[in-house]
Write an enzyme that holds these catalytic residues in place. Sequence first.
Site, PDB file in Angstrom:
ATOM      1  N   ARG A 104      49.846  95.330 -13.906  1.00 18.18           N
ATOM      2  CA  ARG A 104      49.982  93.772 -13.537  1.00 18.18           C
ATOM      3  C   ARG A 104      50.470  92.824 -14.800  1.00 18.18           C
ATOM      4  NH1 ARG A 104      45.486  95.856 -11.138  1.00 18.18           N
ATOM      5  NH2 ARG A 104      45.521  95.772  -8.547  1.00 18.18           N
ATOM      6  N   HIS A 129      53.300  96.478 -10.865  1.00 19.49           N
ATOM      7  CA  HIS A 129      54.165  97.692 -11.042  1.00 19.49           C
ATOM      8  C   HIS A 129      55.657  97.513 -10.855  1.00 19.49           C
ATOM      9  CE1 HIS A 129      50.474  99.881 -10.868  1.00 19.49           C
ATOM     10  NE2 HIS A 129      50.300 100.041  -9.673  1.00 19.49           N
ATOM     11  N   HIS A 203      51.887 107.446 -10.786  1.00 18.83           N
ATOM     12  CA  HIS A 203      50.757 106.710  -9.942  1.00 18.83           C
ATOM     13  C   HIS A 203      50.257 107.841  -9.093  1.00 18.83           C
ATOM     14  CE1 HIS A 203      48.596 104.110  -7.600  1.00 18.83           C
ATOM     15  NE2 HIS A 203      48.930 102.954  -8.412  1.00 18.83           N
ATOM     16  N   GLU A 343      45.916 106.467 -14.585  1.00 17.31           N
ATOM     17  CA  GLU A 343      47.570 106.150 -14.937  1.00 17.31           C
ATOM     18  C   GLU A 343      47.573 105.740 -16.238  1.00 17.31           C
ATOM     19  OE1 GLU A 343      48.630 102.901 -12.376  1.00 17.31           O
ATOM     20  OE2 GLU A 343      46.649 103.234 -11.438  1.00 17.31           O
TER      21      GLU A 343
END
Length: 379
Positions: A104, A129, A203, A343
Amino acid sequence: MRKAFMSTALMALCATHAMPALAAEASQQAAGTLDDGTQVTSVTLTADNGVSATILSFGATLWKFMAPDRDGKVADITLGYDDLQSYKDKPNYWGATIGRYANRIGNATFTLDGKTYHLPANDHGQSLHGGGKGFDVQNWKVETVKSGPVASAVFTLTSPDGDSGYPGTVKARVTYSLDEKGELKIVFDATTDKPTIINMTNHAIFNMAGEGAPQGAMDNVLTVPASHYTPVSATLIPTGELADVTGTPFDFRAGKPMHEGLRDGTDQQILYGRGVDHNFALDKGLTKTPELAARLEDPASGRVLEVLTTEPGVQVYSGNFLDGTFVGKHGHLYRMGDGIALEPQKFPDAPNHSNFASARVDPGKPYRHVMIYRVSVER
């Protein structure tokens, strides 16, 4: 003595010829077409120990990741869809390459060299993303596919200047490689012709019991070597603080089942994320070679995943927003807690926090992130 030496050498030579070196294979096939007729390709990398990875050119997506358990039973350990159409119609980042900026960015803006850049915002007023048409929903070019001691596939994509609001023409490359032992390495490379920000990752959402396992993934045991994490606001944007995990649900240093602490309604951070959806500041920091970021184990099957990275953080997401509306592989209905995302990354919203490792990339100074998914079996 000389005769004995020659005999031993001959035996070793014969043994070498009798036991050929392990190898990994790469193959590719058509996976469908996009609405404009563009052909999408899938590439499968297969190791001798039963581990295989299938990558879609659409999103440079880790589509399937097959791993055996202690009894040799092979299962797909990543959530996702069975078909290309679902990835196109209901994108959800599963297994995709994320960019230009993973995670973000607050207020969907950042400032670089005195200029403010505006990115596509979601319904929370932030960029997620990459925003807009991110790397996850673009078809990457398959450059090379090779078999050998290490099987590999290289995917490339050009993101033009101004793409989704980001400055600079970025040429990105993702290399997937699988060795004969079943270690999957993913290398993200990128160059730019103007100063910009880049933060790329994969991801994949994991369940070491196998995707769609009826018990979900919350019994998976997670270890994260991080003594601090980045607390967030109600909209999941980091506050800029690095908080000690000691005595909180975010302490995974000794390893514990994922479900522990997820229902702690007295912890405001758990309330904000509906569970864990936070970045962990790895004790190792930014490194030149990949080091451990997380370890995930399913005690019942014995499957183990180790995630290694050169980046300073890892986002842990406990599948809190899987709400039963996603029909995934083999018709499995994905619910809250059915998977865990790990991630590796620069910190979320790093361009707006001077105390976070910089995500800036300049011309002549290429971006590189090396990460590894290492699967094994605990006997």
